[in-house]
Scaffold this motif. Structure first.
Motif, short mmCIF file in Angstrom:
data_model
loop_
_atom_site.label_atom_id
_atom_site.label_comp_id
_atom_site.label_asym_id
_atom_site.label_seq_id
_atom_site.Cartn_x
_atom_site.Cartn_y
_atom_site.Cartn_z
N ILE A 201 0.84 -1.21 0.00
CA ILE A 201 0.00 0.00 0.00
C ILE A 201 0.87 1.26 0.00
O ILE A 201 0.41 2.36 0.33
CB ILE A 201 -0.97 0.02 1.20
CG1 ILE A 201 -0.21 -0.25 2.50
CG2 ILE A 201 -2.07 -1.00 1.00
CD1 ILE A 201 -0.93 0.21 3.71
N ARG A 222 -5.55 3.39 3.59
CA ARG A 222 -4.63 2.37 3.08
C ARG A 222 -4.32 1.31 4.13
O ARG A 222 -4.17 0.13 3.79
CB ARG A 222 -3.34 3.04 2.58
CG ARG A 222 -3.59 3.66 1.20
CD ARG A 222 -2.33 4.12 0.56
NE ARG A 222 -2.06 5.50 0.91
CZ ARG A 222 -0.89 6.10 0.65
NH1 ARG A 222 0.08 5.43 0.07
NH2 ARG A 222 -0.73 7.35 0.98
N ILE A 225 -7.05 -1.10 4.04
CA ILE A 225 -6.92 -2.00 2.89
C ILE A 225 -5.91 -3.11 3.21
O ILE A 225 -6.16 -4.29 2.97
CB ILE A 225 -6.50 -1.21 1.63
CG1 ILE A 225 -7.64 -0.27 1.21
CG2 ILE A 225 -6.12 -2.15 0.48
CD1 ILE A 225 -7.29 0.69 0.09
N ALA A 226 -4.78 -2.73 3.82
CA ALA A 226 -3.77 -3.74 4.19
C ALA A 226 -4.34 -4.74 5.18
O ALA A 226 -4.07 -5.95 5.09
CB ALA A 226 -2.54 -3.04 4.78
N ILE A 253 -4.24 3.15 -5.64
CA ILE A 253 -5.01 2.12 -4.91
C ILE A 253 -5.83 1.27 -5.89
O ILE A 253 -5.87 0.05 -5.79
CB ILE A 253 -5.96 2.79 -3.89
CG1 ILE A 253 -5.14 3.60 -2.89
CG2 ILE A 253 -6.89 1.76 -3.26
CD1 ILE A 253 -5.00 3.08 -1.54
N LEU A 256 -3.58 -1.11 -7.59
CA LEU A 256 -3.20 -2.18 -6.66
C LEU A 256 -4.33 -3.21 -6.55
O LEU A 256 -4.09 -4.43 -6.64
CB LEU A 256 -2.90 -1.57 -5.29
CG LEU A 256 -2.81 -2.54 -4.13
CD1 LEU A 256 -1.59 -3.45 -4.29
CD2 LEU A 256 -2.74 -1.81 -2.80
#
Ligand code: ATP
Ligand code: MG
Length: 335
Positions: A201, A222, A225-226, A253, A256
């Motif tokens: 991230i 972020r 998200i991780a 993002i 990713l």
């Protein structure tokens, strides 16, 4: 906002990542980066003729467009779901199919039931009617009755990162916990994994000891998200995950998330207000209104006319970078 400024002669400062909104609201724009001013000028001048490279990159149109694909192999099917908060019923007979390895965007105005649908899928709000089939198997409505493996395979990234993290836990604890809980990985190996996820991230180990209060809005998002990725899920529900981020970080993002889909075959439900994001990442789109599904179909079908009335209203309400967009729309709707 604009009529208040006009009517009361109020001075307003509008702080946002949303350039299309700023184009409607502002007389002047100031661009900041790393705590310093990049440039400032009149709105029209700034939009049509940005001087600095950084501003140009903010203004540039999104380069990402995913070619749509679909299949009949559903990772998740929700069938005829009703759900309520206490006595107030908010979902009415909602049915949605989510093809395996694809991205389905759920759009609709504020309050239409998008986050509630996400809560029902994750078991946080058990439905009062209907069923949820995940990878061919019926899921128990209640979270406590789902297996650890079922919990691991469906992850959600919540709409508000401020309330989605324990304020007393450090980044290391927030991301490390699901690694240990779902995969039994501890100690040095856990730390390596946490740092690997931070890298994904685009943050680094200097963030390990920080508390959520010591992160910017985008950094918090972020970290969330991780944390979802730490479980190694098959389905990720993203609830407005890029809304608080600027165009450049957003694009990072989204890329990713797409890479993870390509490499690992992750399926996404992507809840967002942002039609540009929907165009960029979705295969299919679901339109919701007042707790009901208006339509579901391939991106090309939903975004191109003819539209049902509600979809037409929703799509025509998306601000554009043209500074006359709002004025023209209001004139058109009042005539
Ligand atoms: N905890 C709650 N208790 C009572 N009503 C709620 C609760 N959460 C949401 N609602 C109501 O349920 C309806 C659907 O809300 P939901 O959060 O699903 O909307 P949404 O589509 O996600 O909106 P937004 O785009 O603003 O996030 C709204 O009328 C809302 O007021
Ligand atoms: Mg919501």
């Amino acid at each position: 906002m604009r009529s208040i400024v006009d009517k009361f002669n109020t001075a307003a400062i509008y702080i946002t990542h949303d350039l299309a909104v700023v184009a409607q609201m502002a007389d002047r724009i100031k661009v900041l980066r790393y705590g310093e001013e990049v440039e400032e000028s009149e709105t029209r001048e700034m939009l049509s003729n940005p001087k600095e490279e950084y501003t140009k990159s903010l203004w540039s149109v999104r380069s990402l467009i995913k070619p749509e694909q679909t299949n009949d192999d559903y990772m998740l099917s929700i069938k005829n779901i009703d759900a309520a908060y206490g006595t107030s019923k908010v979902l009415h007979d909602v049915s949605v199919n989510i093809p395996r390895g694809k991205t389905v965007a759920i759009v609709g105005e504020s309050g239409s039931g998008k986050s509630t649908t996400a809560r029902v899928i994750t078991g946080l709000l058990p439905q009062t009617k209907g069923e949820i089939i995940f990878d061919g198997k019926k899921l128990s409505p209640k979270l406590e009755q789902r297996s650890k493996e079922e919990l691991r395979r469906i992850q959600i990234i919540f709409q508000m990162p401020d309330t989605a993290m324990n304020p007393k836990q450090t980044v290391d604890e927030i991301i490390g916990r699901p690694i240990e809980f779902y995969h039994g990985v501890k100690g040095k190996e856990r730390e390596t994994k946490v740092i690997e996820l931070l890298k994904m991230i685009e943050l680094d180990e200097t963030f390990l000891d920080r508390l959520p209060s010591e992160l910017s809005g985008g950094q918090k998002q972020r970290i969330c998200i991780a944390r979802a990725l730490a479980a190694n899920p098959d389905l990720i529900i993203c609830d407005e995950v890029t809304s608080a981020l600027d165009q450049i970080v957003q694009e990072g993002i989204l890329k990713l998330l797409q890479k993870l889909q390509k490499d690992l075959g992750v399926t996404y439900i992507f809840i967002t207000h942002d039609i540009a994001t929907v165009k960029a990442i979705s295969d299919e789109i679901v339109v919701m209104y007042q707790g009901k599904v208006v339509e579901q179909g391939l991106k090309s079908k939903i975004l191109n006319p003819p539209h049902p009335d509600y979809t037409e209203l929703l799509l025509s309400s998306v601000p554009e970078m043209d500074p006359d967009w709002l004025t023209n729309l209001l004139n058109k709707r009042s005539s």
